[in-house]
Design a protein around this motif. Sequence first.
Motif, PDB file in Angstrom:
ATOM      1  N   THR A  77      -1.051  -5.927   6.963  1.00 25.67           N
ATOM      2  CA  THR A  77      -1.025  -6.039   5.503  1.00 25.67           C
ATOM      3  C   THR A  77      -1.731  -4.837   4.878  1.00 25.67           C
ATOM      4  O   THR A  77      -2.829  -4.477   5.288  1.00 25.67           O
ATOM      5  CB  THR A  77      -1.721  -7.331   5.052  1.00 25.67           C
ATOM      6  OG1 THR A  77      -1.039  -8.441   5.648  1.00 25.67           O
ATOM      7  CG2 THR A  77      -1.681  -7.463   3.535  1.00 25.67           C
ATOM      8  N   LEU A  78      -1.049  -4.224   3.883  1.00 28.98           N
ATOM      9  CA  LEU A  78      -1.652  -3.101   3.162  1.00 28.98           C
ATOM     10  C   LEU A  78      -1.585  -3.410   1.661  1.00 28.98           C
ATOM     11  O   LEU A  78      -0.540  -3.792   1.148  1.00 28.98           O
ATOM     12  CB  LEU A  78      -0.899  -1.795   3.457  1.00 28.98           C
ATOM     13  CG  LEU A  78      -0.828  -1.320   4.923  1.00 28.98           C
ATOM     14  CD1 LEU A  78       0.087  -0.097   5.040  1.00 28.98           C
ATOM     15  CD2 LEU A  78      -2.225  -0.998   5.459  1.00 28.98           C
ATOM     16  N   ARG A  79      -2.706  -3.245   0.993  1.00 31.22           N
ATOM     17  CA  ARG A  79      -2.760  -3.438  -0.463  1.00 31.22           C
ATOM     18  C   ARG A  79      -2.038  -2.301  -1.174  1.00 31.22           C
ATOM     19  O   ARG A  79      -2.215  -1.123  -0.807  1.00 31.22           O
ATOM     20  CB  ARG A  79      -4.221  -3.413  -0.939  1.00 31.22           C
ATOM     21  CG  ARG A  79      -4.985  -4.663  -0.740  1.00 31.22           C
ATOM     22  CD  ARG A  79      -4.566  -5.735  -1.749  1.00 31.22           C
ATOM     23  NE  ARG A  79      -4.745  -7.038  -1.123  1.00 31.22           N
ATOM     24  CZ  ARG A  79      -4.168  -8.155  -1.565  1.00 31.22           C
ATOM     25  NH1 ARG A  79      -3.382  -8.144  -2.638  1.00 31.22           N
ATOM     26  NH2 ARG A  79      -4.357  -9.286  -0.945  1.00 31.22           N
ATOM     27  N   THR A  81      -1.916  -0.033  -4.230  1.00 35.76           N
ATOM     28  CA  THR A  81      -2.896   0.298  -5.270  1.00 35.76           C
ATOM     29  C   THR A  81      -2.279   0.938  -6.508  1.00 35.76           C
ATOM     30  O   THR A  81      -2.823   0.831  -7.598  1.00 35.76           O
ATOM     31  CB  THR A  81      -3.954   1.267  -4.708  1.00 35.76           C
ATOM     32  OG1 THR A  81      -3.278   2.439  -4.243  1.00 35.76           O
ATOM     33  CG2 THR A  81      -4.719   0.618  -3.567  1.00 35.76           C
ATOM     34  N   THR A  98      -4.611   0.879   2.566  1.00 38.36           N
ATOM     35  CA  THR A  98      -3.814   0.668   1.348  1.00 38.36           C
ATOM     36  C   THR A  98      -2.510   1.463   1.428  1.00 38.36           C
ATOM     37  O   THR A  98      -2.333   2.313   2.304  1.00 38.36           O
ATOM     38  CB  THR A  98      -4.568   1.123   0.072  1.00 38.36           C
ATOM     39  OG1 THR A  98      -4.652   2.545   0.081  1.00 38.36           O
ATOM     40  CG2 THR A  98      -5.959   0.507   0.001  1.00 38.36           C
ATOM     41  N   GLU A 123       7.521  -7.102   0.604  1.00 37.79           N
ATOM     42  CA  GLU A 123       6.596  -7.002  -0.525  1.00 37.79           C
ATOM     43  C   GLU A 123       6.231  -8.396  -1.010  1.00 37.79           C
ATOM     44  O   GLU A 123       7.087  -9.281  -1.051  1.00 37.79           O
ATOM     45  CB  GLU A 123       7.282  -6.301  -1.709  1.00 37.79           C
ATOM     46  CG  GLU A 123       7.549  -4.845  -1.533  1.00 37.79           C
ATOM     47  CD  GLU A 123       8.169  -4.263  -2.811  1.00 37.79           C
ATOM     48  OE1 GLU A 123       9.403  -4.113  -2.829  1.00 37.79           O
ATOM     49  OE2 GLU A 123       7.431  -4.010  -3.787  1.00 37.79           O
ATOM     50  N   LYS A 125       2.870 -10.577  -3.514  1.00 37.73           N
ATOM     51  CA  LYS A 125       1.588 -10.391  -4.209  1.00 37.73           C
ATOM     52  C   LYS A 125       0.771 -11.673  -4.185  1.00 37.73           C
ATOM     53  O   LYS A 125       1.301 -12.773  -4.025  1.00 37.73           O
ATOM     54  CB  LYS A 125       1.784  -9.872  -5.628  1.00 37.73           C
ATOM     55  CG  LYS A 125       2.530 -10.763  -6.582  1.00 37.73           C
ATOM     56  CD  LYS A 125       2.438 -10.145  -7.984  1.00 37.73           C
ATOM     57  CE  LYS A 125       3.775 -10.154  -8.689  1.00 37.73           C
ATOM     58  NZ  LYS A 125       3.742  -9.519 -10.005  1.00 37.73           N
ATOM     59  N   ASP A 126      -0.538 -11.528  -4.329  1.00 38.49           N
ATOM     60  CA  ASP A 126      -1.428 -12.679  -4.413  1.00 38.49           C
ATOM     61  C   ASP A 126      -2.397 -12.426  -5.561  1.00 38.49           C
ATOM     62  O   ASP A 126      -2.164 -11.535  -6.388  1.00 38.49           O
ATOM     63  CB  ASP A 126      -2.112 -12.928  -3.060  1.00 38.49           C
ATOM     64  CG  ASP A 126      -2.968 -11.751  -2.614  1.00 38.49           C
ATOM     65  OD1 ASP A 126      -3.282 -10.863  -3.456  1.00 38.49           O
ATOM     66  OD2 ASP A 126      -3.305 -11.688  -1.419  1.00 38.49           O
ATOM     67  N   GLN A 128      -5.111 -10.945  -5.739  1.00 38.62           N
ATOM     68  CA  GLN A 128      -5.704  -9.610  -5.794  1.00 38.62           C
ATOM     69  C   GLN A 128      -4.666  -8.520  -6.093  1.00 38.62           C
ATOM     70  O   GLN A 128      -5.006  -7.344  -6.103  1.00 38.62           O
ATOM     71  CB  GLN A 128      -6.408  -9.301  -4.466  1.00 38.62           C
ATOM     72  CG  GLN A 128      -7.618 -10.206  -4.242  1.00 38.62           C
ATOM     73  CD  GLN A 128      -8.070 -10.153  -2.793  1.00 38.62           C
ATOM     74  OE1 GLN A 128      -7.411 -10.693  -1.910  1.00 38.62           O
ATOM     75  NE2 GLN A 128      -9.175  -9.488  -2.562  1.00 38.62           N
ATOM     76  N   GLY A 129      -3.401  -8.971  -6.299  1.00 38.73           N
ATOM     77  CA  GLY A 129      -2.374  -7.992  -6.633  1.00 38.73           C
ATOM     78  C   GLY A 129      -1.347  -7.846  -5.531  1.00 38.73           C
ATOM     79  O   GLY A 129      -1.300  -8.651  -4.594  1.00 38.73           O
ATOM     80  N   TYR A 131       0.905  -6.513  -2.330  1.00 33.48           N
ATOM     81  CA  TYR A 131       0.635  -5.980  -0.986  1.00 33.48           C
ATOM     82  C   TYR A 131       1.965  -5.886  -0.237  1.00 33.48           C
ATOM     83  O   TYR A 131       2.981  -6.421  -0.698  1.00 33.48           O
ATOM     84  CB  TYR A 131      -0.363  -6.875  -0.237  1.00 33.48           C
ATOM     85  CG  TYR A 131       0.133  -8.263   0.063  1.00 33.48           C
ATOM     86  CD1 TYR A 131       0.841  -8.557   1.247  1.00 33.48           C
ATOM     87  CD2 TYR A 131      -0.090  -9.311  -0.838  1.00 33.48           C
ATOM     88  CE1 TYR A 131       1.300  -9.844   1.510  1.00 33.48           C
ATOM     89  CE2 TYR A 131       0.365 -10.586  -0.589  1.00 33.48           C
ATOM     90  CZ  TYR A 131       1.067 -10.855   0.597  1.00 33.48           C
ATOM     91  OH  TYR A 131       1.536 -12.120   0.842  1.00 33.48           O
ATOM     92  N   GLU A 133       3.744  -6.060   3.885  1.00 32.47           N
ATOM     93  CA  GLU A 133       3.559  -6.380   5.295  1.00 32.47           C
ATOM     94  C   GLU A 133       4.417  -5.437   6.118  1.00 32.47           C
ATOM     95  O   GLU A 133       5.633  -5.314   5.893  1.00 32.47           O
ATOM     96  CB  GLU A 133       3.939  -7.831   5.575  1.00 32.47           C
ATOM     97  CG  GLU A 133       2.880  -8.796   5.080  1.00 32.47           C
ATOM     98  CD  GLU A 133       3.202 -10.240   5.435  1.00 32.47           C
ATOM     99  OE1 GLU A 133       2.388 -11.106   5.105  1.00 32.47           O
ATOM    100  OE2 GLU A 133       4.290 -10.493   6.022  1.00 32.47           O
TER     101      GLU A 133
END
Lengths: 422, 422
Positions: A77-79, A81, A98, A123, A125-126, A128-129, A131, A133
């Motif tokens: 998982t990568l956020r 940004t 990220t 793609e 989102k949660d 925190q915004g 992300y 996979e």
Amino acid sequence: MKSVRKPITIDEAIERVVASSTLGDTETILLEKADFRYLAEDIIADHPVPMFDRSMYDGFAVRASDTAQAHPDAPQTLRVTETIAAGEQAKGRLQPGTAMRIMTGAAIPPGADAVLMLEDVREDKDDQGPYIEVTTPVAPGTHISHRGEDMAEGTVLARSGRRIGPGEKAVLATFGYHRVKVYQQPVVAVLATGSELLPVDAPLVPGKIRNSNSYMVESQLRRLGAVPKTLGILADHFEACYHAVTKALEEVDFVITTGGAAVGDYDFVQSLIERLNADLLFNKVAMRPGSVTTVAKKGEKWIFGLSGNPAACFVGVELFVRPVLKRVLGAQALHLPRISATLDVDITTTNSFTRLMRARTEFHNGKAVVQPVGLDKSGIISGLLEANSMLVIPGGKRLNRGEQVQVMWLEEEGMHNESARL
Amino acid sequence: MKSVRKPITIDEAIERVVASSTLGDTETILLEKADFRYLAEDIIADHPVPMFDRSMYDGFAVRASDTAQAHPDAPQTLRVTETIAAGEQAKGRLQPGTAMRIMTGAAIPPGADAVLMLEDVREDKDDQGPYIEVTTPVAPGTHISHRGEDMAEGTVLARSGRRIGPGEKAVLATFGYHRVKVYQQPVVAVLATGSELLPVDAPLVPGKIRNSNSYMVESQLRRLGAVPKTLGILADHFEACYHAVTKALEEVDFVITTGGAAVGDYDFVQSLIERLNADLLFNKVAMRPGSVTTVAKKGEKWIFGLSGNPAACFVGVELFVRPVLKRVLGAQALHLPRISATLDVDITTTNSFTRLMRARTEFHNGKAVVQPVGLDKSGIISGLLEANSMLVIPGGKRLNRGEQVQVMWLEEEGMHNESARL
């Protein structure tokens, strides 16, 4: 018997016109007007292309090392940004763990070294915004077009003398050539002579034919990149022709006459050259058709006295007018392209002169095969329709089917289509 | 992951555009303006060419039988009774034992059946007037161009759909086509989209590139015979692009967009097609470059959504725009010519899609040999400069040096010159 002219070989005649030819003047024109013109300057890359590492696809810029452990059973998982649109730059540096959403053509953000395609990630989102996979590791450099990989700074991209087409325009536009320096197009006056000639819109009368050479020659000139100037038709009257030619020479640098080229009572090209006190390059070439072809220069001005026979006239333009005008135009290639081909018929007749037979060259399994088209007489027009090349038959030779021969390629669209499907 | 488009093969895509294409309107224009246009009528010989038996050279019209006994040791003397200039006819019939001086192209007088060339006889005169001495018998028919030998009355000389060049013009002029019916040239609007694009005369700024696709596409269109209409550059703003395209479609029948073709956030070609309620022909082709190419029709109007990558954009025009416009132009040949060639390198990488690699095809001893040029990436511009052809690599294939491959021929002047001399 009349004055005998001394024939020279085709190669010698071509060498004489090339040796006397000179580059034309240049002008600077808008890029959109530059099709079919010749570059009068080298195009050098004044910056690398791409200017910056850029993304080849819509996707996500990442650090390749962050994907090293990715696996379908254990997605990484990568956020996400930020998003980098094409034409924009990232606001900051890509941080470990990220990703940045990135569009095709956008600059790769500092810190990133690979791009994952949109369709290769999931793609979501949660709180925190957004992300993504990642399920497969990506190698460093993937889907990145690197600074300078297309064209390095300082590369000579196109030399002066290159004809401008789609590829040249793409390069010129890339380097900001809103205007480009090209050679000027030569203006060439065309005068048809012969009391037998009628204008194209006149009804036929006994003993006369319509003037077809002017239209043919003007079309050849346009294809070469020159600008024809029609002087129309003149009867076989020396003073009128002399006056027309001298007047034309005041206005343009090149005059082509058709007809009046041979040694008959009404043939005046020789007298014209003498009265003009022009320098004769040659007045007879050891070739058929077109042996009675005259080329002369008056200072820097050229006079081409071509045969009135259509096939001979056609050949005269392609062999002798073409290289002079191509030089003026600054072209790298002065002559018709020549390739070898396999002869598909026997040539049983001989001639002491080199013959240029109107021919059709086609490609079978990648091999060029040639055969003559139409009657092999200099007055014949119909063969010009089917010909896409000229078959060269050396003087004194008979040739057998299967021999390799030289052909001069004429056409832009005549290449045989072996297959309509991939 | 984003919407998945279903790719179709190149051949299927080409077949769909061809199946939907239609002939354009015609117009009648002056012959001198007709270069590069396509005939919209068959050209049929309404009279034989030549119209009359005519002399191929300056010389003497004779009865062959009068020369049967001629020998260098016993010259045959023939009285010269009159002179026939080109464009004139003899005043009377040729009498036995006489000759008439005749100029190239002049009508053979009744009674004569052969022509002796000027250089093959000795001319002199005495109290009774001029005469010639003949030293070699001449066969009947010698140096005569016979009525209808070039083109018989009723012959179809050129079919509708033939492109007009020098040979066509010679024939059209011969038959009095002061004006000729041709197909109208289609006008094609070209819109470049992308927020990263700068006008060609703008200085570069970070993250941006200059618009090169419009210049390239417009050049391709001119070569096809169409008339480009520049719509300039628009940023990635859907409403503005939608407005520009709908406005263009009110004025012209063909709109090409470059960029915005893929599946990213700012790609709008799909949305555009949907909002226009246009009929989609396809939006993905199993090829590289240019897989994300969209073609749609709104009634009789065409929308081509091409990739913003230069190489992909180039291919899109040649494969899919070309046949549609060539059909409008009435052309017989809709596609780039395809020939086979021997591959000069190994192709070790594979792709599931058919690849069209920018390539250079040259002729060695009459055999076509091809190798790729430039980097095989869709964003690369420089390869377009050196390429004269596109090498077709079928999907999933590796190829070895020496294999026969298909190439699509691109250029009009790129044929390799094997030899500069005859």
